[in-house]
Design a protein around this motif. Structure first.
Motif, PDB file in Angstrom:
ATOM      1  N   UNK A  26       0.931  -1.342   0.032  1.00  0.00           N
ATOM      2  CA  UNK A  26       0.091  -0.028  -0.060  1.00  0.00           C
ATOM      3  C   UNK A  26       0.752   1.379  -0.079  1.00  0.00           C
ATOM      4  N   UNK A  27       2.138   1.278   0.177  1.00  0.00           N
ATOM      5  CA  UNK A  27       3.183   2.282   0.395  1.00  0.00           C
ATOM      6  C   UNK A  27       3.723   2.468  -1.143  1.00  0.00           C
ATOM      7  N   UNK A  28       3.520   3.548  -1.676  1.00  0.00           N
ATOM      8  CA  UNK A  28       4.060   3.798  -2.983  1.00  0.00           C
ATOM      9  C   UNK A  28       5.477   3.942  -2.855  1.00  0.00           C
ATOM     10  N   UNK A  29       6.101   4.520  -1.926  1.00  0.00           N
ATOM     11  CA  UNK A  29       7.632   4.472  -2.047  1.00  0.00           C
ATOM     12  C   UNK A  29       8.077   3.026  -1.822  1.00  0.00           C
ATOM     13  N   UNK A  30       7.594   1.997  -1.154  1.00  0.00           N
ATOM     14  CA  UNK A  30       7.858   0.616  -0.814  1.00  0.00           C
ATOM     15  C   UNK A  30       8.020  -0.041  -2.389  1.00  0.00           C
ATOM     16  N   UNK A  31       6.852   0.244  -2.978  1.00  0.00           N
ATOM     17  CA  UNK A  31       6.772  -0.252  -4.383  1.00  0.00           C
ATOM     18  C   UNK A  31       7.813   0.159  -5.221  1.00  0.00           C
ATOM     19  N   UNK A  32       8.032   1.431  -5.379  1.00  0.00           N
ATOM     20  CA  UNK A  32       9.030   1.941  -6.234  1.00  0.00           C
ATOM     21  C   UNK A  32      10.439   1.311  -5.770  1.00  0.00           C
ATOM     22  N   UNK A  33      10.666   1.506  -4.557  1.00  0.00           N
ATOM     23  CA  UNK A  33      11.935   0.989  -4.140  1.00  0.00           C
ATOM     24  C   UNK A  33      12.380  -0.561  -4.474  1.00  0.00           C
ATOM     25  N   UNK A  34      11.169  -1.420  -4.152  1.00  0.00           N
ATOM     26  CA  UNK A  34      11.195  -2.738  -4.657  1.00  0.00           C
ATOM     27  C   UNK A  34      11.701  -2.929  -5.975  1.00  0.00           C
ATOM     28  N   UNK A  35      11.085  -2.071  -6.924  1.00  0.00           N
ATOM     29  CA  UNK A  35      11.013  -2.324  -8.360  1.00  0.00           C
ATOM     30  C   UNK A  35      12.428  -1.903  -8.710  1.00  0.00           C
ATOM     31  N   UNK A  36      12.862  -0.752  -8.081  1.00  0.00           N
ATOM     32  CA  UNK A  36      14.486  -0.102  -8.525  1.00  0.00           C
ATOM     33  C   UNK A  36      15.202  -1.284  -8.043  1.00  0.00           C
ATOM     34  N   UNK A  37      14.979  -2.001  -7.031  1.00  0.00           N
ATOM     35  CA  UNK A  37      16.132  -2.897  -6.375  1.00  0.00           C
ATOM     36  C   UNK A  37      16.123  -3.887  -7.197  1.00  0.00           C
ATOM     37  N   UNK A  38      15.129  -4.391  -7.962  1.00  0.00           N
ATOM     38  CA  UNK A  38      15.036  -5.558  -8.891  1.00  0.00           C
ATOM     39  C   UNK A  38      15.950  -5.154 -10.112  1.00  0.00           C
ATOM     40  N   UNK A  39      15.709  -4.096 -10.687  1.00  0.00           N
ATOM     41  CA  UNK A  39      16.367  -3.516 -11.841  1.00  0.00           C
ATOM     42  C   UNK A  39      17.820  -3.355 -11.465  1.00  0.00           C
ATOM     43  N   UNK A  40      18.192  -2.961 -10.511  1.00  0.00           N
ATOM     44  CA  UNK A  40      19.551  -2.870 -10.289  1.00  0.00           C
ATOM     45  C   UNK A  40      20.243  -4.137 -10.270  1.00  0.00           C
ATOM     46  N   UNK A  41      19.606  -5.121  -9.501  1.00  0.00           N
ATOM     47  CA  UNK A  41      20.097  -6.602  -9.757  1.00  0.00           C
ATOM     48  C   UNK A  41      20.068  -7.196 -11.282  1.00  0.00           C
ATOM     49  N   UNK A  42      19.188  -6.760 -11.910  1.00  0.00           N
ATOM     50  CA  UNK A  42      19.570  -7.173 -13.314  1.00  0.00           C
ATOM     51  C   UNK A  42      20.550  -6.634 -14.042  1.00  0.00           C
ATOM     52  N   UNK A  43      20.932  -5.484 -13.762  1.00  0.00           N
ATOM     53  CA  UNK A  43      22.299  -4.822 -14.306  1.00  0.00           C
ATOM     54  C   UNK A  43      23.260  -5.410 -13.795  1.00  0.00           C
ATOM     55  N   UNK A  44      23.472  -5.719 -12.695  1.00  0.00           N
ATOM     56  CA  UNK A  44      24.496  -6.177 -11.919  1.00  0.00           C
ATOM     57  C   UNK A  44      24.764  -7.783 -12.516  1.00  0.00           C
ATOM     58  N   UNK A  45      23.709  -8.695 -12.481  1.00  0.00           N
ATOM     59  CA  UNK A  45      23.929 -10.065 -13.016  1.00  0.00           C
ATOM     60  C   UNK A  45      23.608 -10.481 -14.434  1.00  0.00           C
ATOM     61  N   UNK A  46      23.562  -9.339 -15.108  1.00  0.00           N
ATOM     62  CA  UNK A  46      23.039  -9.844 -16.584  1.00  0.00           C
ATOM     63  C   UNK A  46      24.333 -10.276 -17.371  1.00  0.00           C
ATOM     64  N   UNK A  47      25.567  -9.662 -17.204  1.00  0.00           N
ATOM     65  CA  UNK A  47      26.754 -10.078 -17.895  1.00  0.00           C
ATOM     66  C   UNK A  47      27.310 -11.274 -17.432  1.00  0.00           C
ATOM     67  N   UNK A  48      27.145 -12.182 -16.383  1.00  0.00           N
ATOM     68  CA  UNK A  48      27.637 -13.300 -15.805  1.00  0.00           C
ATOM     69  C   UNK A  48      26.475 -14.382 -15.804  1.00  0.00           C
ATOM     70  N   UNK A  49      26.975 -15.484 -16.530  1.00  0.00           N
ATOM     71  CA  UNK A  49      26.148 -16.768 -16.604  1.00  0.00           C
ATOM     72  C   UNK A  49      25.858 -17.417 -15.216  1.00  0.00           C
TER      73      UNK A  49
END
Length: 445
Positions: free
Chosen positions: A70-93
């Motif tokens: 229900x918290x907009x800030x929580x939802x945004x931070x969850x999504x941002x953290x997911x995409x940060x993890x994507x960028x971090x992990x994408x180049x390594x099998x």
């Protein structure tokens, strides 16, 4: 400095993303660059803790999640953290494998705690409409997650599958994993130089934390939705049916009585491991193949080469299993230099001359005409559209186009991606193709 992440999403998708986020689009948020590292590190530790909790719980429920959708800030931070993890992990099998398993586990845990309206919205967002009364799903059998098909946890009638309500989560998780895997591979094709300097600095700061997690991650225990199941009993069958040309090239080289040198062994060992060949059987297989070469003594294998096989499985050395090289790496002369005499490694579409390449492809079930077309395509001498292939993105190399053509020829009617990108993607798609239920059997059910 601030980084902006943008998205375009309708109201229904935004609502569904709160309770069961699928991360199909990046979030609309304004995040301080200095906060990205904290969000990324928190995501890594959260995913690691979830995996450990699920493993200790066994077949029971892991610890409940404490999330405030229900918290907009929580939802945004969850999504941002997911995409940060994507960028971090994408180049390594290895990192991609870990992130796929961890994010899928998180989705399944969120499903357990989500109310039915949220589950319904998430399923609709991926194109499924459950039965309102029973909660079941109906779909063509080709859309089934392989785990449900392999374990016969659905009802098949004339090619139409009905998935029980308790197994619907596997359908959502399968779609989620496929989409995330595709996005990771797409991101991996981009140059790291394209990252904003602040984001690149954040990735550098997060990598030590990721490495610590990967050292303790065993991919053989993660939930895999499409296991290959390679073993000595089916080795020759899968070699002809499903191995990509690069694996066939390396195996065929050894079976001509010439053992693989360093680069070839480094390429093939992790491929066989990821395909599922158990370590005891891998040692037996490598011993047999090495000793085809009359210049290799049994004590040479026992004292030197057996160690490297065990090292690739993570039982010796640092305890971290080796992962197969992508097509881009196989084509990189800095990783796999040009082959010399008595050597085999890299991509056969680059390493082999036309006649040798055509012989290899014909030996593994391609017609002479198709083998000639594949060799010409690899050299850029033929238009892919003339061979019935779809348009390719500009970054796809000629050798990758030729490999996709070989896949299409060996798997008539199979759905084709823009590019395969990895030998294991070729292998898994092939097994999915051959493991489809026989239509005639379905009609009689």
């Amino acid at each position: 400095m601030q980084l902006y992440l943008e998205e375009e999403e309708d109201d229904e998708q935004a609502c569904a993303s709160r309770s069961l986020p699928l991360y199909h689009q990046p979030p609309q948020a304004v995040i301080e660059a200095t906060a990205l590292e904290d969000l990324g590190r928190a995501r890594l530790f959260h995913l690691q803790a979830l995996q450990k909790s699920a493993a200790s719980a066994g077949s029971g429920d892991s610890d409940p999640l404490n999330e405030d959708w229900s918290n907009d800030e929580y939802c945004d931070r969850d999504a941002v953290s997911h995409f940060v993890a994507r960028v971090l992990c994408c180049g390594d099998t290895a990192a991609r494998s870990w992130l796929l398993a961890a994010e899928e586990a998180l989705l399944q845990q969120r499903w357990k705690q989500a109310p039915w309206p949220s589950r319904l919205r998430a399923l609709r967002n991926v194109g499924f409409e459950p039965c309102a009364e029973q909660g079941t799903l109906t779909m063509h059998f080709s859309q089934l997650p392989p785990v449900l098909l392999a374990e016969r946890r659905c009802r098949l009638v004339r090619g139409i599958a009905t998935v029980n309500a308790e197994d619907v989560v596997h359908v959502l998780a399968h779609h989620f994993r496929q989409h995330l895997q595709a996005m990771l591979l797409q991101a991996a094709a981009c140059s790291p130089a394209s990252l904003h300097p602040a984001l690149r600095s954040t990735m550098d700061a997060l990598r030590p934390s990721l490495e610590k997690i990967l050292v303790g991650f065993d991919s053989s225990t993660r939930p895999i939705d499409e296991p290959v199941g390679l073993c000595l009993a089916n080795f020759d069958q899968l070699l002809r049916e499903s191995f990509p040309p690069c694996m066939q090239y390396l195996v065929d080289f050894q079976r001509q009585g010439k053992h693989l040198k360093h680069h070839g062994r480094m390429q093939l060992r992790p491929l066989l491991r990821e395909a599922g060949l158990p370590l005891p059987e891998a040692l037996r297989w490598w011993r047999r193949e090495f000793l085809r070469d009359p210049n290799v003594r049994e004590e040479d294998f026992n004292t030197e080469h057996a160690y490297h096989v065990q090292h690739a499985y993570g039982t010796l050395g640092k305890g971290k299993p080796a992962y197969a090289w992508s097509c881009r790496k196989a084509l990189d002369p800095k990783v796999f230099p040009a082959v010399a005499a008595k050597q085999a490694h890299g991509c056969p579409f680059r390493s082999l001359e036309g006649p040798a390449l055509e012989r290899l492809l014909v030996d593994f079930a391609l017609s002479p005409a198709s083998a000639a077309s594949a060799a010409s395509l690899a050299r850029g001498k033929v238009d892919p559209s003339s061979l019935g292939l779809p348009p390719f993105p500009t970054e796809v190399r000629q050798e990758e186009k030729a490999c996709l053509f070989v896949f299409a020829e060996r798997h008539p009617g199979a759905e084709l991606p823009d590019a395969l990108g990895h030998p294991m993607e070729f292998l898994r798609r092939s097994r999915r193709y051959f493991n489809k239920p026989d239509e005639a059997m379905q009609d009689s059910s």
